[in-house]
Each structure stands twice: as C-alpha cells, then as structure tokens.
Write a protein that holds these residues in place. Sequence first.
Motif, mmCIF file in Angstrom:
data_model
loop_
_atom_site.group_PDB
_atom_site.id
_atom_site.type_symbol
_atom_site.label_atom_id
_atom_site.label_comp_id
_atom_site.label_asym_id
_atom_site.label_seq_id
_atom_site.Cartn_x
_atom_site.Cartn_y
_atom_site.Cartn_z
ATOM 1 N N THR A 189 -48.933 47.340 -9.185
ATOM 2 C CA THR A 189 -48.381 48.456 -9.934
ATOM 3 C C THR A 189 -46.882 48.551 -9.678
ATOM 4 N N GLY A 190 -46.182 49.169 -10.603
ATOM 5 C CA GLY A 190 -44.746 49.314 -10.440
ATOM 6 C C GLY A 190 -44.178 50.331 -11.404
ATOM 7 N N PHE A 191 -43.012 50.839 -11.061
ATOM 8 C CA PHE A 191 -42.316 51.817 -11.897
ATOM 9 C C PHE A 191 -40.824 51.567 -11.778
ATOM 10 N N ILE A 192 -40.121 51.711 -12.905
ATOM 11 C CA ILE A 192 -38.675 51.553 -12.892
ATOM 12 C C ILE A 192 -38.009 52.652 -13.702
ATOM 13 N N TRP A 193 -36.912 53.139 -13.177
ATOM 14 C CA TRP A 193 -35.960 53.946 -13.936
ATOM 15 C C TRP A 193 -34.688 53.117 -14.028
ATOM 16 N N ALA A 194 -34.350 52.691 -15.235
ATOM 17 C CA ALA A 194 -33.173 51.848 -15.453
ATOM 18 C C ALA A 194 -32.313 52.479 -16.544
ATOM 19 N N LYS A 195 -31.264 53.126 -16.143
ATOM 20 C CA LYS A 195 -30.322 53.735 -17.079
ATOM 21 C C LYS A 195 -29.295 52.672 -17.455
ATOM 22 N N ALA A 196 -29.576 51.962 -18.536
ATOM 23 C CA ALA A 196 -28.709 50.886 -19.015
ATOM 24 C C ALA A 196 -28.007 51.370 -20.276
ATOM 25 N N THR A 197 -26.695 51.529 -20.217
ATOM 26 C CA THR A 197 -25.991 52.261 -21.274
ATOM 27 C C THR A 197 -24.790 51.508 -21.825
ATOM 28 N N TYR A 198 -24.475 51.861 -23.091
ATOM 29 C CA TYR A 198 -23.222 51.427 -23.694
ATOM 30 C C TYR A 198 -22.063 52.192 -23.047
ATOM 31 N N PRO A 199 -20.862 51.635 -23.063
ATOM 32 C CA PRO A 199 -19.725 52.352 -22.467
ATOM 33 C C PRO A 199 -19.357 53.588 -23.275
ATOM 34 N N VAL A 259 -20.525 47.984 -19.891
ATOM 35 C CA VAL A 259 -21.966 48.230 -19.910
ATOM 36 C C VAL A 259 -22.456 48.367 -18.468
ATOM 37 N N LYS A 260 -23.326 49.353 -18.237
ATOM 38 C CA LYS A 260 -23.836 49.608 -16.891
ATOM 39 C C LYS A 260 -25.357 49.669 -16.892
ATOM 40 N N SER A 261 -25.933 49.305 -15.752
ATOM 41 C CA SER A 261 -27.366 49.502 -15.513
ATOM 42 C C SER A 261 -27.505 50.005 -14.084
ATOM 43 N N ARG A 262 -28.152 51.142 -13.918
ATOM 44 C CA ARG A 262 -28.347 51.690 -12.586
ATOM 45 C C ARG A 262 -29.685 52.413 -12.546
ATOM 46 N N GLY A 263 -30.269 52.473 -11.353
ATOM 47 C CA GLY A 263 -31.561 53.121 -11.264
ATOM 48 C C GLY A 263 -32.297 52.773 -9.993
ATOM 49 N N ALA A 264 -33.620 52.905 -10.066
ATOM 50 C CA ALA A 264 -34.492 52.668 -8.924
ATOM 51 C C ALA A 264 -35.801 52.094 -9.414
ATOM 52 N N GLU A 265 -36.449 51.313 -8.565
ATOM 53 C CA GLU A 265 -37.736 50.739 -8.937
ATOM 54 C C GLU A 265 -38.591 50.546 -7.694
ATOM 55 N N ILE A 266 -39.884 50.508 -7.926
ATOM 56 C CA ILE A 266 -40.829 50.271 -6.844
ATOM 57 C C ILE A 266 -41.955 49.401 -7.379
ATOM 58 N N ASP A 267 -42.342 48.408 -6.598
ATOM 59 C CA ASP A 267 -43.460 47.534 -6.927
ATOM 60 C C ASP A 267 -44.420 47.492 -5.749
ATOM 61 N N LEU A 268 -45.703 47.481 -6.050
ATOM 62 C CA LEU A 268 -46.759 47.305 -5.061
ATOM 63 C C LEU A 268 -47.710 46.249 -5.603
ATOM 64 N N GLY A 279 -35.408 35.112 -24.578
ATOM 65 C CA GLY A 279 -34.896 36.416 -24.959
ATOM 66 C C GLY A 279 -35.260 37.537 -24.014
ATOM 67 N N GLY A 280 -35.373 37.245 -22.709
ATOM 68 C CA GLY A 280 -35.777 38.257 -21.758
ATOM 69 C C GLY A 280 -34.644 39.170 -21.339
ATOM 70 N N ALA A 281 -35.024 40.351 -20.812
ATOM 71 C CA ALA A 281 -34.076 41.307 -20.245
ATOM 72 C C ALA A 281 -34.671 41.858 -18.962
ATOM 73 N N ILE A 282 -33.852 42.021 -17.938
ATOM 74 C CA ILE A 282 -34.260 42.600 -16.663
ATOM 75 C C ILE A 282 -33.366 43.785 -16.371
ATOM 76 N N ARG A 283 -33.996 44.929 -16.071
ATOM 77 C CA ARG A 283 -33.270 46.184 -15.834
ATOM 78 C C ARG A 283 -32.405 46.553 -17.033
ATOM 79 N N GLY A 284 -32.883 46.201 -18.222
ATOM 80 C CA GLY A 284 -32.190 46.533 -19.457
ATOM 81 C C GLY A 284 -31.138 45.539 -19.878
ATOM 82 N N ILE A 285 -30.823 44.545 -19.056
ATOM 83 C CA ILE A 285 -29.759 43.589 -19.345
ATOM 84 C C ILE A 285 -30.368 42.270 -19.798
ATOM 85 N N GLY A 286 -29.994 41.828 -21.002
ATOM 86 C CA GLY A 286 -30.509 40.573 -21.531
ATOM 87 C C GLY A 286 -29.672 40.111 -22.700
#
Length: 740
Positions: free
Chosen positions: A597-607, A576-585, A97-104
């Motif tokens: 460490t890491g940070f994500i902005w994932a705008k995953a939205t209904y149409p 359905v869309k997912s867009r954004g930016a992420e950074i991992d170290l 049941g996983g989701a990546i960038r809001g999509i699952g």
Amino acid sequence: MITIKHAAMLSGVALSALSLPAMAQTAAPQAADAPSPNEIVVTAQRRAESVTKVPISITVADGAQLERQQVNTINDLNRIAPSLEIQAAPGQNTGGGGAIRGIGTQTFSAGAVASVGVVVDQVSQGNANISNLFDVARVEVLKGPQGTLFGLTTSAGVINITTNKPEFDKISGRVRTELSNAGTAGSGSGNQVVQGVINVPLASNMAVRVSAFTNLLQGPDYNTATSKYARTDTWGLRGRLRWEPTDRLSVNIAGDYSDTRVADGGNFITFVKAASGYVANLASCGVTAAEGNRNFCTTNHYVDHQYTGGGSLQLDYQADPFTVTSVTSYRKSLESGEGAAHDVFRIDPLSLHVINQGVHRPLNLFTQELRVANSGSHLIDYTAGLFYSSQVQSRDSEALTVNAEVAPNFYFPVVNSGTGAFHVSDTSMALFAQTTIHAAEKLRLIAGGRYTWDGLKLDTFAGPITGTANSHAGLDVNNFSWKLGGQYDLARKTMVYATVARGFKGGQITTPVAASPYVVQPEIPTSYELGLKSTILGGWVLDADLFYEKIKNFQAQSCITVNSAISCTTSNINGVKSRGAEIDLYGKVTKNLSLNTGFIWAKATYPKGYIGTDGVNIGDTQLAYAPEYKFTLSGEYTHRLTDSVNGFFAADTVWKSRVRYEANAISDSTFRPHWTVGGRVGVRTANDRLTAAIFVRNLFNVHEPVLMQSGYPDSGSANVGALYGPQSFRTVGLSLDGKF
C-alpha cells in the motif's frame, strides 16, 4: 562533436574513477550486513542490496504482486506505485511516457527522450522499450533524479525491471492465461493473454530461459459501422542465456522481439462532448458524445504495425577487490503502415475529416556501459564507469489533409500540410562515479557525479532521406550532474537519509506540423529528499519520505486544434516545482498475508503567472497528467482448504484526486476524483503447481481516460475528445496457471 578537450576530460575523470579500488582497499574494511533470505533485495545502486539499506525512495513489486494485479504491460505499472503515472498515447516517442511525482515527458517530437527511464536487466530501453511484461522477478520504481548511475533519460526517476534468470539445476516450465470476452459477464472489452516460459539447463554452469506471449485485445473502442471492436494484437518472445565458465566470470546474453498489429486506429480518441452542430452527425451512425463513449463509425479500414526488439551481452568479472561489468546492447523499433491516427475522427458522417498519410518510423539504439564496483563491504563502497549511447530515428514525409464537405458526399481539401522527411541522431557519452563512505559505525556519507556530453542533430529532407539535407539543426551540451547525501542507522532495521541531487535530461529538436524545427533546451532538475526506511512486523518494509524538486527548462507539450487538426508544440518552462510527501508499505505482513500500500501528496505546479493554451493564467496550479493525491492498495490472503489445496482472495484499489489532461483551465478536459477497484478469488495446489481464479478489473466501471483533448474537432471547450483504454472499463474473466 567530441573534441580533444572532451576526450581529455573523459580520460582524466576515468583514470580518477578507476583509481578508487586501490584507495578503497587501503582503508580498513568494515563488515556489511548481507541481506537475509526474507529481505527484499534491489539493484537500485547497481549492486544487490537490501531495500532498507538504499538511500532512495523505492516502491518494489515482485513477480507475485505483478501477477495478482494482472500487470501485463508497461501501461499497467501505474497501479503498483502511488508516485507513478503512465499515459502512453499512440504516437508518443518517449519510451513509455511515464511521470513520477508529477514530473514526466509527454511529447510526439521525434528524438525526444523520457524523464522516466525504463531499464530491463541493466539495459536502458531508450525509445524502443518493451511493452509487455512476463516472467519478471521484480520491478523497482526509483523516485527522483537517478542520472548519476542510470544516465540522461532518468531526470524524474527509473522503472528498473529485472527478469527471472535461467537456472542451472532443473528443467522447468509454465503456461499462464488470462481470458475475458467483450460483453461476457459485464466486460467492456475482450482480452486473451497467453504466456509461456521454459527453463533448460545446457550444462552444470549453463542454462537458457525462453518466454513467449500473445496479448489479443478487442476494444473497448467499438465501430458501429461494422459492429466490430477495435483490435490490437501483440505477440512476442524473449530469450536469455546464462553461462558461468569460471567462478569469476558470468556471461548473460538476452534478446527480445515483439510485433503489434493495430486495426482501424485501435483505441483512439472518441467524442465525449459535442457542440449542437455535430450531435446529428454523430447520432446518425449510433454515436452519442458522453462520458465513457467508446463508439466510432467508419468503413475506412487501415492497419498500423509496430515492431520492437533487441539484444544484449553482459559480462561480469570478479577481479578482486572489485567486479568489472560490461553491458552492450542494440535495440530497434519500427512503426510502419497507416499510423494510429490515420483517420483522426473516425466518424464517416462528419462534415470534417482529418487524414494522416502512412508512416515509416525506424529507430535504432546502441548502448555500451563499462563499470567497476566493489562488494559493498569496505570503508568506501563505490561504483564507477563509462557510458555511450547512440539513438537514431528517421521519418519519411507524413502528409496531413483536412477535407470539408461542401456538398452531400463531396469533400474538398481545405488544408494540405504535414512534415517533411527527417533524420534525428542523439549521441551521448558519460563518465560517472558514486561512493558511499562509512564515516562511523552507523553513519554513511554519499557523493556521486556524472559528466555528460550530449550531441543532438536533425537533418530535414524535401523528399526521401537520401542525398543532401534541406536544413540542419543541432544542440551540443556538456553537463555535470551530481548527488550528495548521508544516511544514519537509528536501529538495526531502521535508517534515515537525506540527499540532494542535480539531474539532467537532454534537449529536443521539435518538428511541428507546417513549421520549421526548433530547439528545446535540456531539462535540469534539482531535488531534495529526506526519508526513513524500516522493517516492521517481521518483513513489511516502511518507506517514507519528504521531497522538494525545482526544474529549470521543464520540457512541456501543449496541444491545440488548428483548422480541425491537433497541433502540438514543445517548449521550456522555468520554475516548475514538485513537492510533497509519500509513504509505501510492502512485503509480507504474515505468512498468509501479502500487502502493498502507499499514498502520495505531490503538489506539482506550473510557475506563477503561467498562461495556458486557452489564454487563462494557470500559474501555481497542478500540472497536466499529475494527480495531487493518489492511494494504492494490493493484497492477497491465502487460507488452507485441504492438505493439497489452498484458497486465496486478492484485492487491489487505486484512488486518485482530480486529473487535468491539458495545460489550460477547461474543466471538461479533467476527470473527477475516483476509485478503481479490482480483485480475484481462486484456488491453487499446495505446491503452487496449478492455479485457477476468477478476476475482475475496474469493478465499478469507472471511465478514467488515458488522455483528453478539447477543441475536438474545433470550438474550444464545446467539443471534447477522450482516449480510453482497457483499464477504463470493467473486465471480468478467468485466469489459469500451470507449472512443471
């Protein structure tokens, strides 16, 4: 079904793909940089490569990080990667049941496949994946569609797990424990984890490695009627044989098995908000509906069993200039007993009772993969192959009864419903190839494709699954998914890349309660990614990217309450869309400091214009189960105390923005922005043989749910239920580790 046309197409593409070795060899070879000992090596492209050379956004956690963050199960993995969320509710059928960038994919439909695939030692787990993690060398979270090389259950990404391989040169072993007790030192639940592994050489070119574990969980759910915590007891083992009979042939045989026993529903939905008509019923047995309520009260005792296991054979033959790999696997799972949701509300004084009868749900998965790949040191690097899978699931009839109290202690069945018996088969054949062309000294071009035939069939039966079926439903799909891109070396340790990929996830045949099955179309994502990778501070990996993904026929599940029973349906949503930016170290900053460490902005939205289950327009708002922002941090600092003893301090934290749990506008089934903090402090011998530590998880006791459901048991937003897991409450304990 597979026709002569299908066979001809597959044969033609196969011959073309297998001709790549000769084509690649005719070009002048170009030397490739071998990974240095300090580099992080991954297998995201089905060969061992430095992570900074791979044009995919990846979060990597090695075994040391997994252990310091106490990642013992698949469900714990959402703490290692900001892009990854896992909400594994009881009864889900999507391999985690996983989701990546809001999509699952969150669904209870039989035969449904995941958007995020789980792969262990190159074996796709399907819907029979492992649940506990131990003796793991590395976990890679690959983001975005990965269908070209990993197949049809990877339209949102892959969790690629590599276990420790047997060693030829020494006998070794290890015992590791994590011990906590409900109510001790502020622990909201009890958990006793014991893990052991032994490695034994059988010859100079043969060794076996066997690991075993037990994971005993008490709570956090608590039964006030019996004064006992809900129990979930799991044990399992894994064995792996490695044999290299010649310098060209490698043989790996692996097998695993686990057994889980869940009593009285385990950790299931409890009341966190109740209308006035239910408050007295709850209070009469010591239950108060509020955030963090994990109490239930029932004298109804029932048990559910879940068994999972399988085996695989991997053969690797170096037939210069390429390596031929064959991976054959068989996996099986079975849920049998009363089911996790036998007594849905688990409140004896309640005037309504929803009872699900016993379950019997066997699942069988067979896969075969054959591929060729060169060494990655030529003008054209390539991987090409064939893949076959067959997943079959059956379910006996499952009855559902809603009983209403019409007189004191007298209940009358107002609803008798459920599902009939059915048999679901999902057969897939694919041919795939991916190439990287070294167009210039610093420029590489990427092209890949996968042709898939996917056949899905469901037969329903009025009684037992024998004889002639009552009805049939099916879906026959041919699909071509692809990937194009390029990468450029800005400097020796810095690379940029850009890719566009079309993914594919097979369709579903949904089996709703008291309704006819219906087809849900395949999910087709198109993803664009621009990324940068670099090694900084001598070994710290920087992985940053921008992404945009649009999905055709997104497979979404919506659940509502009908006659006090939760009814879930799955449907396709376009746009359905997912867009954004992420950074991992991640990696070592200094000799004594490891930091991820890491940070994500994932705008995953209904149409735009999408109507939620409450009739409200929720278009352009965040998807359920998808925090828009997420931050993770994990690190360990080691300091020398004496010549033979080192002290260490480890900390980890996760921050999430608000999470909604339903496809509607009901605020009471969302959870606020929050931090979750944990850590451990301890000592270990200088040779790493012995380690002892005190740990804490969820230090501030933040009650983040696994899921929430409004209308529980009725009246929309007036009643809300939540499912809490052990991560939803503070845990304090002791960990011990010994190696020999």
